[in-house]
Design a protein around this motif. Structure first.
Motif, mmCIF file in Angstrom:
data_model
loop_
_atom_site.group_PDB
_atom_site.id
_atom_site.type_symbol
_atom_site.label_atom_id
_atom_site.label_comp_id
_atom_site.label_asym_id
_atom_site.label_seq_id
_atom_site.Cartn_x
_atom_site.Cartn_y
_atom_site.Cartn_z
ATOM 1 N N ALA A 215 39.686 6.652 60.686
ATOM 2 C CA ALA A 215 40.320 5.907 59.301
ATOM 3 C C ALA A 215 40.970 6.681 58.435
ATOM 4 O O ALA A 215 42.237 5.631 57.939
ATOM 5 N N HIS A 216 41.603 7.495 58.969
ATOM 6 C CA HIS A 216 42.673 8.432 58.119
ATOM 7 C C HIS A 216 44.028 7.759 58.868
ATOM 8 O O HIS A 216 45.366 8.119 58.082
ATOM 9 N N LEU A 217 43.763 7.847 60.134
ATOM 10 C CA LEU A 217 45.051 7.163 60.703
ATOM 11 C C LEU A 217 45.904 5.396 60.173
ATOM 12 O O LEU A 217 46.809 5.591 59.729
ATOM 13 N N TYR A 218 44.775 5.193 59.715
ATOM 14 C CA TYR A 218 45.104 3.913 59.945
ATOM 15 C C TYR A 218 45.512 3.615 58.121
ATOM 16 O O TYR A 218 46.891 3.308 57.323
ATOM 17 N N SER A 219 45.014 4.552 57.343
ATOM 18 C CA SER A 219 45.722 4.518 55.854
ATOM 19 C C SER A 219 46.669 5.564 56.295
ATOM 20 O O SER A 219 47.768 4.784 55.019
ATOM 21 N N HIS A 220 47.334 6.303 56.706
ATOM 22 C CA HIS A 220 48.593 7.238 57.301
ATOM 23 C C HIS A 220 49.570 5.772 57.668
ATOM 24 O O HIS A 220 50.702 6.948 57.954
ATOM 25 N N ILE A 221 49.283 4.768 58.265
ATOM 26 C CA ILE A 221 49.933 4.109 58.956
ATOM 27 C C ILE A 221 50.327 2.643 58.272
ATOM 28 O O ILE A 221 51.429 2.550 57.615
ATOM 29 N N THR A 222 49.564 2.187 57.720
ATOM 30 C CA THR A 222 50.023 0.790 56.376
ATOM 31 C C THR A 222 50.399 0.733 56.085
ATOM 32 O O THR A 222 50.939 -0.341 55.792
ATOM 33 N N LYS A 223 49.912 2.151 55.122
ATOM 34 C CA LYS A 223 50.798 2.980 53.719
ATOM 35 C C LYS A 223 52.408 3.071 53.798
ATOM 36 O O LYS A 223 53.095 2.138 53.605
ATOM 37 N N PRO A 224 52.292 3.487 55.063
ATOM 38 C CA PRO A 224 53.810 3.688 55.407
ATOM 39 C C PRO A 224 54.703 2.759 55.725
ATOM 40 O O PRO A 224 55.680 2.691 54.879
ATOM 41 N N LEU A 225 54.442 1.873 56.161
ATOM 42 C CA LEU A 225 54.761 0.769 56.956
ATOM 43 C C LEU A 225 55.386 -0.007 55.740
ATOM 44 O O LEU A 225 56.310 -1.100 55.132
#
Length: 741
Positions: A215-225
C-alpha cells in the motif's frame, strides 16, 4: 554550448519553415522513440519471454532452483505478486478497488496542487520585489486559501494509504485463514510438511508487513511518476515562455538521473534476501517464546531454565547479528545515495534553472525594474518545481529498496500460501538427506513392496472410500510416520459396529498412528481404507484439549451454543452427561454453565479426562477412538463410563494398558513393535487366567537365583559337587506340578 544549440535549432527551423516549438517537440519525440526502441523495448521483450510458461515442468523447476538464491525482483516475484494482488483486490468493483481509485485521484490532485503552489509562490516573490502591496496581499490571501485543500489532500493520502493497507490485510488474512483451517491444514503443515517452520509468524507479522509495504509502495511510486511528468512539462513550458533554450535543461536532468540510477542499482546490496532472513529469525525467536510459554510447567519441573535461556539468547543474538548486517550495508549505501541525490542533483538543478535565463531572447527593457521581478518569479517557480521534481525522483530511486524488501515479504507470504495449497492437494515435502534407496534400506527389516518413494517422500497411492454401513475395512495399509519410518508395512483388519477393539503393544509400535490414519490426519500410502465419515468417529487423547470459553463450551466442543440449540440439547441434558462422568459438582463449584475460566489450569488431570469422555456422550458418534484417555481416572468410574458408552451403542476402539478394561472389548489388535501384528477375538476370562499364571510363575522364579547362590556356598563348605546338586534341582523343577499349573 547552450547558445550554439539554440542557434542551431533557430536556423534549422527557419530553413524548414516550421516554428522552433514544433521542431523542439519533434526532436524530443524522436529521442524518446529511440530510447524506447533501444532500451525499454528489449527489456520488455526479455521479460515477456521470461514469463512464458515452460512446457517441461521438471525443467522449469530445475531452472527456478538454479536461479533461486533468495527473494529478489525477478520473474518469480512478479508471479507471486500477481497472485497475491488477485487475493487482496478480488475485482474492479470491490471495496479495495474503490479505495485504490479514490487514492489515485487524491494523488493526482496533490500533484496539480504542488504545481499550482509553486507558481503561486513565484508570483508572491515577484510582487515582493516590485513592492506591490495590493497584489502581494491578494496573493497571500490565495496562498492561505489554497493551504486548506492542500493540507486536507495530504491528510487524505495518509488516511487512504492506511485504510488501503488494512483492507488488503483483511482480505489476505481471510483467504489465508480459510486455507489454514481447511482439511486440517493447520495440523498437516506442521506435522507432515517441513517447508513452513513458523506458520504463526507468517500469518501475523509477514502478512501485515506485506500489505503495509504494497500500500505504501503504490503511493510512493504513483505520485512521484505523476510529479515527474507534470513538472517536466511545466518546466518546459516555463522555459519556452522565457524565450530561452528549453531542451538542454530536461536533457541534462534526465542524463544525471539515469547515471545515478545505474550507479545505485549496481552497488545496491540484496536487501530482499537480508530482510527475508531477518523475518525468518524473528519468527524463530517468537516460536521459542511460544514453546517456553506452552511447556512452562515441564521446564519448571525439570529445572531447564538454563538450557532454554541459552537457546533464547542464541536466537536473539542471531537476530541482532542479522540486523547489524543490514544496518552496516545501509550505512555506506545511504551515504552514496545522499551524495548523488542531494549534492549532485542540486548542482544539476541550478544549471537547469540557469539555462533558460542565460539563453533568454526575451526583451525586458520595457519593464520598470528591468525585468528583475519577472526573472525572480521564474527562478522561484522553477526552483520550487525542481525541488518537488527532485523529491519525486529521489522517492522513485529509493523505492527500489522498498521493492526489493517487498520481494522478501512477497516471497514469504507467497510461499506460505503455496504450501497451504499443496497440503490441500496432499503434496508434502520434508527436508531429507536420504535418497529413495537409503529410505528403503533403512526400513529394510519391513516389507516395503506396497510403498513407493520419490524425492525422499513416500507416494500417496492408497485408496480411501466412505463406508455406508459404518464398517471399517483396512486392507494392506502401511503405517508410515511423517519421518518416513515404516512402523507397520501392511495392516489388514475389519471392524464392524458393536465390535469393540482393544489395541495393545509397546511404545512406538503404531497404536496412535492407526488412529491418525483413521481420522484422516495422516495419508494412506498404500492399500485400501474404507471408513465412516469423520463425524461418525470421535477421538479422545490422553490429554484432552481445553478450549477458551465457558464451562458449557468445554462439554460441547467443537460445537457452539448455536449448534447445541439446533440439535435440541439443553443445559439439563448437559447436567445428565456430567452425571455419567461424575462431574456434576463442577457447575455449582465454578459458578454456572456460563462461567469462563482458564480450564486447562482449573481442572485436574482426572477432571480433564472425564470432560473428554463427556464430549463423547454429547456427540454420540458411531465410533470412539480412545487413546489412554482414562489413565488418570479411578478404575470404578472408568468402568462405569465404558459401560455407559457401550449401552448407548458406541463402538469402542481403545488403546490401554489396564487389564480392567479388557472385559468391555470383544477383539484385540496386538502390535509386536517390529512391524508385526495379531488380530484375534478377545477371550477375557482366559486372558486374565493366563495373566495370573504369569504373575505366579514370576513370583516363584524371582527368588531362585538367590537360593542357588546360597546352595553353592553350602556345597563348598560341605565339600560336595554343586553341579550334581543343580542338575537334580532342575529335574525336580521340570516335574513339579505346582510350577506347571
Amino acid at each position: 554550448m547552450t547558445n550554439a544549440v539554440s542557434k542551431m535549432i533557430e536556423s534549422t527551423a527557419r530553413k524548414l519553415h516550421v516554428s522552433e516549438k514544433t521542431l523542439s517537440r519533434s526532436g524530443l519525440s524522436f529521442v524518446a522513440a529511440i530510447y524506447v526502441y533501444k532500451i525499454i523495448f528489449p527489456r520488455l521483450q526479455k521479460l515477456y519471454h521470461a514469463t512464458k510458461p515452460e512446457k517441461d515442468m521438471e525443467l522449469q523447476d530445475m531452472v527456478r532452483q538454479m536461479k533461486k538464491g533468495g527473494p529478489s525482483v525477478n520473474r518469480e516475484f512478479f508471479l507471486q505478486l500477481k497472485k497475491l494482488i488477485r487475493v487482496i483486490i478480488p475485482g474492479p468493483w470491490s471495496k479495495p478497488a474503490a479505495l485504490l481509485y479514490l487514492h489515485t485521484l487524491t494523488l493526482v490532485a496533490r500533484t496539480f496542487l504542488s504545481v499550482y503552489v509553486a507558481q503561486l509562490e513565484g508570483r508572491v516573490v515577484k510582487y515582493i520585489v516590485r513592492k506591490d502591496v495590493v497584489n502581494f496581499s491578494f496573493m497571500m490571501t490565495k496562498w492561505l486559501s489554497i493551504a486548506i485543500p492542500a493540507t486536507f489532500v495530504n491528510s487524505m493520502i495518509r488516511y487512504l494509504e492506511s485504510h488501503l493497507a488494512l483492507t488488503f490485510r483483511s482480505n489476505l488474512v481471510k483467504y489465508s485463514y480459510d486455507l489454514y483451517f481447511k482439511n486440517q491444514c493447520y495440523y498437516r503443515v506442521s506435522n507432515l510438511d517441513g517447508r513452513l517452520e513458523n506458520a504463526d509468524h507468517c500469518l501475523t507479522d509477514d502478512i501485515t508487513a506485506f500489505t503495509s509495504s504494497i500500500a505504501h509502495l503504490y503511493s510512493h511510486i504513483t505520485k512521484p511518476l505523476l510529479d515527474c511528468l507534470i513538472i517536466t512539462l511545466s518546466l518546459y513550458n516555463l522555459g519556452r515562455a522565457r524565450g530561452g533554450a528549453s531542451i538542454p535543461g530536461p536533457a541534462l536532468g534526465t542524463l544525471v538521473i539515469m547515471i545515478t540510477g545505474r550507479i545505485l542499482r549496481r552497488v545496491s546490496p540484496k536487501f530482499g534476501v537480508l530482510v527475508a532472513e531477518e523475518a525468518h529469525r524473528k519468527g524463530y525467536l517468537r516460536a521459542i517464546h511460544s514453546r517456553i510459554i506452552t511447556n512452562a510447567e515441564e521446564i519448571a519441573f525439570y529445572g531447564g531454565h538454563k538450557v532454554e535461556l541459552g537457546i533464547l539468547q542464541k536466537a536473539y543474538i542471531s537476530l541482532v547479528s542479522q540486523m547489524k548486517t543490514i544496518f552496516n550495508k545501509r550505512l555506506w549505501y545511504i551515504m552514496l545515495e545522499q551524495f548523488l541525490m542531494k549534492y549532485v542533483w542540486s548542482g544539476a538543478g541550478m544549471v537547469m534553472v540557469a539555462i533558460p535565463l542565460l539563453t533568454s531572447t526575451r526583451n525586458e527593457t520595457e519593464e520598470s525594474d528591468g525585468g528583475v521581478s519577472g526573472r525572480t518569479q521564474y527562478f522561484t517557480t522553477a526552483k520550487n518545481m525542481l525541488t518537488s521534481g527532485a523529491d519525486a525522483v529521489e522517492r522513485l530511486m529509493t523505492s527500489y529498496k522498498e521493492i526489493v524488501e517487498l520481494a522478501g515479504y512477497t516471497s514469504r507470504v507467497g510461499n506460505m500460501l503455496q504450501v497451504f495449497e499443496d497440503v490441500q492437494k496432499g503434496h508434502y515435502q520434508r527436508n531429507s538427506v536420504l535418497s529413495d534407496v537409503d529410505l528403503m534400506s533403512r526400513n529394510g527389516h519391513n516389507d516395503t513392496s506396497n510403498i513407493t518413494f520419490r524425492n525422499g517422500m513416500p507416494v500417496i497411492n492408497g485408496i480411501v472410500t466412505e463406508s455406508l454401513d459404518g464398517t471399517i475395512i483396512i486392507e494392506d495399509v502401511p503405517i508410515v510416520t511423517p519421518n518416513c519410518d515404516i512402523v507397520v508395512p501392511s495392516l489388514t483388519i475389519t471392524v464392524q459396529p458393536k465390535m469393540h477393539l482393544l489395541i495393545s503393544g509397546p511404545n512406538g509400535c503404531g497404536k496412535s498412528s492407526l488412529f491418525r490414519i483413521l481420522s484422516g490426519l495422516w495419508p494412506v500410502y498404500g492399500g485400501r481404507l474404507q471408513k465412516p465419515v469423520v463425524s461418525d468417529m470421535f477421538y479422545i487423547p490422553q490429554r484432552p484439549y481445553m478450549s477458551s470459553g465457558s464451562l458449557r463450551d468445554q462439554v460441547i466442543y467443537p460445537d457452539t451454543l448455536e449448534d447445541m440449540k439446533k440439535i435440541g440439547m439443553t443445559d439439563e441434558d448437559l447436567d445428565k452427561i456430567l452425571g455419567i462422568v461424575h462431574l456434576q459438582h463442577l457447575v455449582p463449584r465454578e459458578g454456572g454453565w456460563d462461567s469462563v475460566q482458564d480450564w486447562k489450569d482449573v481442572l485436574s488431570g482426572g477432571e480433564k479426562q472425564r470432560m473428554g469422555i463427556a464430549r463423547l456422550f454429547y456427540h454420540k458418534p458411531r465410533y470412539a477412538l480412545l487413546d489412554e484417555c482414562t489413565s488418570a481416572v479411578s478404575i470404578d468410574v472408568e468402568g462405569q463410563m465404558y459401560q455407559a458408552a457401550k449401552d448407548q451403542g458406541i463402538t469402542l476402539l481403545t488403546i490401554t494398558h489396564r487389564p480392567t478394561l479388557w472385559k468391555f472389548h470383544t477383539h484385540i489388535l496386538q502390535f509386536d513393535g517390529e512391524g508385526g501384528w495379531k488380530f484375534d477375538r478377545l477371550d477375557n476370562n482366559k486372558r486374565l487366567s493366563l495373566k495370573d499364571e504369569k504373575k505366579h510363575l514370576e513370583t516363584l522364579l524371582s527368588d531362585i537365583p538367590t537360593k542357588m547362590e546360597r546352595l553353592k556356598e553350602l556345597c563348598s563348605i560341605l565339600g560336595e559337587d554343586s553341579r550334581v546338586v543343580e542338575g537334580g534341582i532342575k529335574q525336580d523343577i521340570g516335574s513339579d506340578s505346582t510350577l506347571s499349573d
